[in-house]
Structures are given as C-alpha cells and as structure tokens.
Design an enzyme around this catalytic site. Sequence first.
Site, mmCIF file in Angstrom:
data_model
loop_
_atom_site.group_PDB
_atom_site.id
_atom_site.type_symbol
_atom_site.label_atom_id
_atom_site.label_comp_id
_atom_site.label_asym_id
_atom_site.label_seq_id
_atom_site.Cartn_x
_atom_site.Cartn_y
_atom_site.Cartn_z
ATOM 1 N N HIS A 1 8.919 19.698 -4.319
ATOM 2 C CA HIS A 1 8.525 20.605 -2.888
ATOM 3 C C HIS A 1 9.292 21.756 -2.956
ATOM 4 O O HIS A 1 8.683 22.629 -2.180
ATOM 5 C CB HIS A 1 8.633 19.479 -1.818
ATOM 6 N N GLU B 1 -4.016 9.495 -3.965
ATOM 7 C CA GLU B 1 -2.775 9.896 -4.967
ATOM 8 C C GLU B 1 -2.218 8.651 -5.515
ATOM 9 O O GLU B 1 -1.076 8.864 -6.043
ATOM 10 C CB GLU B 1 -1.909 10.981 -3.842
ATOM 11 N N ASP C 1 1.070 13.890 -6.563
ATOM 12 C CA ASP C 1 1.325 12.351 -6.801
ATOM 13 C C ASP C 1 0.704 11.388 -7.836
ATOM 14 O O ASP C 1 1.137 10.702 -8.538
ATOM 15 C CB ASP C 1 1.673 11.589 -5.353
ATOM 16 N N CYS D 1 -6.021 18.716 -2.376
ATOM 17 C CA CYS D 1 -4.836 19.464 -1.905
ATOM 18 C C CYS D 1 -3.677 19.502 -2.918
ATOM 19 O O CYS D 1 -2.631 20.117 -2.601
ATOM 20 C CB CYS D 1 -4.560 19.323 -0.647
HETATM 21 C C1 PEP Z 1 -0.038 15.726 -3.637
HETATM 22 O O1 PEP Z 1 0.729 14.619 -3.748
HETATM 23 O O2 PEP Z 1 -0.866 16.121 -4.525
HETATM 24 C C2 PEP Z 1 0.409 16.213 -2.243
HETATM 25 C C3 PEP Z 1 -0.664 17.286 -1.999
HETATM 26 O O3 PEP Z 1 1.135 15.876 -1.481
HETATM 27 P P1 PEP Z 1 2.715 16.241 -1.526
HETATM 28 O O4 PEP Z 1 3.050 17.604 -2.621
HETATM 29 O O5 PEP Z 1 3.190 16.604 -0.321
HETATM 30 O O6 PEP Z 1 3.411 14.714 -2.003
HETATM 31 MG MG MG Z 2 1.694 13.413 -2.100
#
Ligand code: PEP
Ligand code: MG
Length: 584
Positions: A193, A435, A459, A506
Amino acid sequence: MGVTVLKGISASPGIAIGKAFLYHKEDFWVEERTIGAHETEAEVQRFLGAVDQVTSELQETKRRMEVELGKEQAQIFEAHLAMLKDRTALDETALRIREERKNAEFAFFRTLRKIVKALRATEDPYLKERIEDVLDVQRRVVLKLVGKQHTSLIGLEAESIVVARNLAPSDTARLHRKGLLGFLTELGGQTSHTAIMARAMEIPAVVGTKRAMEEIEPGAILILDGTHGVVYVHPDEALLCEYRKRKQRWTEMAADLATLRDLPAKTLDGKSVVVAANIEFPDEVDSVSAHGAEGIGLYRTEFLYMMGSNLPSEEEQFEAYCSVVERVAPHPVVIRTMDLGGDKLADSLPIEPETNPFLGWRAIRVCLDREDLFRVQLRAILRASVRGKVRIMFPMISGIEELRRAREIVEAVKDSLREEGIAFDEHCPVGAMIEIPSAVMMADQLAEASDFFSIGTNDLVQYTLAVDRGNERIASLFDPIHPAVLRLIRETIEAGHRNGIPVAMCGEMSGDPLATLVLLGLGLDEFSMSPIAIPEVKMIVRGIRFEEAKAVADEVMKLGTKAEIRALLQEVVRSKFGNLLLEQ
Ligand code: PEP
Ligand code: MG
C-alpha cells in the site's frame, strides 16, 4: 567518491534528484532491570537529563518548523513540550525508580502506559487525540535513554528523498508533501500500500532496495529512477546531466499524454470502456479530474481510519464522502467499505499481531465481526448517496454467505434511515470485489447477489500464486500476467456478463498498459487505477480496434508461460505504439 547503484522495484514512476533523508523507524525494546539502592539517584538524574535533552531538541525543531512551514504547523510540538513538563508523569517515574528500583526507561514506559490507558478509556475526543502525542513523547525519551537517535518525518528538509527500511501506509500518510521529492525503502513490493500511495501522491518511489540504509549516508546526493526501480548514490556530473535530460523527456511525455485527458476511452472501432481512478484521500479528487478519469472506481476508505487514534465518527465520514461524491458528480464514486488488516493497520482499531495478517482478520471479516462500526460507515455512505452517484463495494468477499450478510446489514441500515426520515439513494448499487480465488469459483452465485463486480488483482495475484504482495524477495513471482491469473480474470468477466452485470478492475494491473490489451480483449467494462496511469491506458484503448484486442486476448490465453505472454504483448505494443511507451 564513486557512484553506487542500488537496484529495487519500481513503485511509482518519475525521476527525483536530491539529498537523502534517512528515516529510522525506531524499533525499540524496553528492558526491565532492577537496580541497586545506591544507583537510584543517578538513575533519576539520567532520566531527567534525557527529558531535558528531548525538550531542547523539540524546541529547536519547533523553531525550525516555524521558519520553514509557519507557526500553525509548528504548533503540534506544543502538546509534546507540555507533556515533558508535566510534573505528575515526571514525579511518578522518579518514584518508580526510587521505590520499585526499576531502570529509568522501564519506569517511564510504565507511567506513560498508565496515562495512555486512561486516555483510551475516556469518551472525550480531544483527550483521545492526545494518545498519539503521549506515545510520541514516550518514544523520544525512551530512545534517548537507550541511546538511539529519534528521527521524525516532520523534520524533513526541503528537496529530500526519504530513505527508510520500511514505511507503513500510516507513515506514508504522514509524509509531509512539502519538500519531499521521492522515497525508497528496503522492504515492500509493487502493490504494497505504500507503493500505491506513492503513485497517488505522484512522487517517484522505489521499494525493495536492499541495503539502502547501509549504503546511503544522510545528505548523500541521489538519483531516484522510480520508473526503472534504480537508485544512484553519489552520481557524477555526467550521470546527473543524463538524468536531468531524462527527467525533462519524462515531463514532456506526461504533458503529451495529458492532451488525451478529455478524450473518451473508445477503441478505433467504437467500443467504449470506462476509465476511472482509485483514491485513498478526498484531496486526491483534483488529480482524478486532472488526469481525465470518468469517476472513482475505488475509494479506499480505510485510510480515514488510519489518520488518528480515534475511529472516524459518522459525521466525519459523511463529510469526507460528500466532499468526494459532490466533486466527482455526475460521475459515480465506488466507496469501498473499510479494508483494514493485512498491511493496513490503524491505531483506532488495534488488531492483535497475527502470524499471517493477509490471511487474517481483514476487510469484510472485520466489518461483519464489528457490525457496530460497519453500520456507522454504511449510514455515512448511504447519507452521502443523495449528494451524487454512489456505489457501495465490499472487499475480500470469499463466498455468498458474507455477501448476503453484508447486504442484509445494508438493508437494515436503510430501514433505520427510513424510520428517521433521512434521505438516501434507494437504488444505490452494491457490488463485490473479486480478489480471492474462491470468489471466482463462486462468481455465478455472487453475480446474482451483486449489481457489479470489481476485480482486485493485488490480492487476487497474491492469493492465487501464494506470493505475499509486500515481500521484495519474491517480488519477481508477483505477476498479474501469469496465465492462471488471466484465466481467473476471464472467468470473472464471463460470469459477470452471463448474469448481466458489469465487471470492473481496480487492482494495479488495470493501470499497466501491457495488460490493457488483454483486459480489453477479454471484455472488461471498467478500468480503475492510480490517476497517473490513466493517460497511457487511454492511449492504448484509443489506438486499437476491439476486434484486434480480442484476437490478442485469444492468442494470449493459448500460451502457458508468463514469458511468452509478456513477449507477445510487448510485440503488439511496440508495433502499434513504438518503443517509447515500453521504455517509460
Ligand atoms: C486489490 O486487492 O487489488 C485492491 C484493489 O485492493 P487493495 O489494494 O486495497 O487491497
Ligand atoms: Mg485488496
């Protein structure tokens, strides 16, 4: 001094040239020692001496901040300084040293722990906010006593590149944007992140740079090439000159691509897809429109929970959501319910250490266990839904029971809003993130209970390939273009379409121009990504026919290795868009 080259992983594109600022995140261990009766007075003096030293250091930092950033910013040190003067804490520590015959750091740590406990128990939001200050003062004094230097990001000098072993998303959130040119860390992967946030902040970043803290001394001149994941320490004049030119080319290319901003993401034969943006904070909305996004495909609301030691109230959340929704209208905003856990930890909702946090108490699991918090968030989202176009999305859905339960809670919250006469959008769509591989296997059932899907590849890749997304050692194994992942994506899109719902993505993959070709060909309806990635993806969509993209996807799905798939995609991109895109 010769140049040293450090290789890492590209986390956020662009080039930064500046001075190193070493950020030592203090890991300290407070040892408990019993001291002799004759040693107690000297120990009390050692303690008071440390308090004095920290006080003068803080006064100095405060003075510097006043000059550099203004009086208001420097105000944050007032609370710290007041605490260092607080007689109760000082006397109680001295008493523990004298009567319990404990070492100074342990005695001080115990005293402040008691204060923190009392603050946590109060209902007073102002007092609760003091917890962070107490913890900060505790860290500073204890570090002084154990002989380590405290480095705070707040003292960051202008034109700096931050070098750290690791930056938690909460550290990154605190990074002062003023003066920060970029950062590099020893740990972390491309979809950790912290890397995602660097892209949102549009600052170049490299993660997974081994030995960076040993190789780089404070103040060393660095070239940080975020695009290629390389760092040069003590570059010579020729290298600096070369990189200044590259930086210029990068800026020009970004300006060229920006001309695509207002053009639709439509293929040469007329197929339209939606290109949207991911955000973590409301203030990123400006960058969303500046890069030509048609709405927000992922608003990571957990960052609201990571900003302080208190849980965000319904009103605070409502305000944050309204400020996004109103500014993005008439385009939609997909508000994802909070996804804490994994690498996203918050003081406001402490999670006991887990052996495998990414497989642990995370996201929808937290929400369903803590229905009280979930309801507060859903109320705030639903109330904001009349201010524009809102969609609700749940993270980490692994099967139909979770989705049904989450939807039941949404309905219950709607009932209570109706009873209270509070307006909300009765038709606010509700969707599931896909995911986890089990969700793909159950995609038909999930689609029946969803208004849309959004594939979270960050994920999905880690759970499918069993590769921790934040582990730099195995970063090369984290590859969304792996044929197994592509099959899961195809399956999700097909299941969504069979059931008449749109499918978005996403995860970071949707901002990778190489992947755009396949995703487009597989029929993905919406691409949501870090705003800076939007222009390139638009360029690819606008430069190809949908029929061609379908043919590329068909070819790709016949291949059995990542290397073959990558080679084929690179060839297509090169033939259609030239080398520049691949180099950048
Ligand atoms: C993902 O897992 O691709 C996602 C968009 O959520 P995050 O990156 O916040 O886990
Ligand atoms: Mg995620």
